[in-house]
Scaffold this motif. Structure first.
Motif: not given
Length: 337
Positions: A283-309
């Motif tokens: 059961x996934x209830x979003x996530x913790x702040x440390x994971x958020x900061x780790x994810x942001x590093x991945x997003x920057x490294x791979x230049x992931x662009x969120x898809x906005x409808x």
């Protein structure tokens, strides 16, 4: 300042108001909001579906925001004036897989005041630095949709390169799961009722796609696409009877990350199949702040662009809420300033 305030359950009780710009307490930051994004949670709160017993009116709705720090409290240590920040849904959940029984009480946008306003106060624990590669509109999509997908796949799932991930639909969580899973080296299968949306998913990197209208027994097709082995990670966002097919599609030792309940909150899944396959259900209830900061590093490294409808104007916030009901490819954003 202008703000939207939820004064009771139901869309008629979402009111546009004018109020004073707040002053931060010692551990708070004042953020000029650039943009917010909507999630199913936001609509479920208005519709009296999501934890109605903890909502205390009135409050400012919407959990996900990005903006600039304009003022800080006397004891704030994590941010400086001028920092670009993004909200974190549960300010009390900093690390670890387990949240507490009190976590939901710290939820932004209900019961805690959220971001659908020109200026908001955030506890300094309820924010992270915005990735430098993203605009406010893009960053506002991260707090729930992106972090939910990342937390499921990494901290809960322990995703390994080469494993298979199946994402259901093309909403915010699912599209982020596709992007993040590909960045982490996984093979991704996407299901949808729309060939047009599946084509867009392929353009984003999906390895295989399944139209579940044309192929109602999508679980059997997923087994075929994996050579009979089944899927290592399934992001279950539909719920109801769909969960039963997720169980059938899972690999031996596979994991089903339960995230959404669009089609219901109960299932008649085969317990013996879960038992004999050794399927793990998270059961996934979003996530913790440390994971958020780790994810942001991945997003920057791979230049992931969120898809906005679609991006809506602040004055048309109710139209954005209505858009949730008909679905979106990626995220719905409201530009505030």
């Amino acid at each position: 300042m202008k703000a939207w305030q939820l004064q009771g359950f139901g869309m008629d009780n979402l009111k546009s108001i004018t109020t004073e710009i707040p002053t931060p307490a010692k551990n708070e930051i004042l953020v000029k909001v650039g943009a917010v994004s909507l999630n199913f949670r936001d609509k479920a709160i208005i519709d009296q579906i999501y934890l109605p017993e903890i909502m205390q009116f009135p409050f400012t709705p919407v959990s996900d925001l990005a903006g600039e720090v304009l003022a800080i409290g006397s004891e704030v240590a994590r941010f400086n004036i001028g920092d670009r920040v993004t909200s974190h849904l549960y300010g009390s959940w900093i690390k670890g897989k387990k949240h507490t029984s009190q976590t939901a009480l710290s939820g932004l946008g209900g019961p805690v005041n959220g971001g659908l306003a020109e200026y908001v106060l955030l506890d300094e624990q309820a924010a992270v630095i915005t990735p430098s590669t993203l605009t406010d509109e893009e960053a506002a999509t991260l707090p729930i949709a992106a972090l939910t997908a990342f937390f499921a796949l990494t901290e809960h799932g322990g995703l390994e390169k080469g494993q298979t991930v199946l994402v259901q639909g093309t909403g915010g969580v699912s599209i982020f799961a596709l992007q993040l899973a590909k960045a982490l080296g996984a093979k991704v299968i996407v299901t949808s009722s729309s060939d047009e949306k599946l084509a867009k998913a392929k353009a984003l990197g999906a390895d295989e796609v399944i139209n579940y209208i044309k192929t109602p027994e999508w679980d059997k097709e997923a087994l075929r696409l994996t050579g009979g082995a089944g899927v290592d990670h399934i992001l279950e966002v539909v719920g109801g009877e769909n969960f039963e097919r997720s169980v059938e599609a899972a690999a031996i030792g596979g994991q089903i990350h339960v995230i959404g309940f669009l089609n219901g909150t109960h299932s008649n899944a085969a317990m013996l199949t879960i038992l004999f396959k050794g399927v793990r259900i998270n059961g996934i209830l979003v996530g913790n702040r440390n994971a958020f900061e780790q994810m942001n590093l991945l997003i920057q490294e791979h230049n992931i662009k969120p898809v906005i409808d679609t991006v809506y104007d602040f004055e048309n916030a109710k139209e954005a809420y209505k858009h949730i009901e008909r679905g979106a490819f990626g995220k719905l954003v409201i530009k505030v300033s």
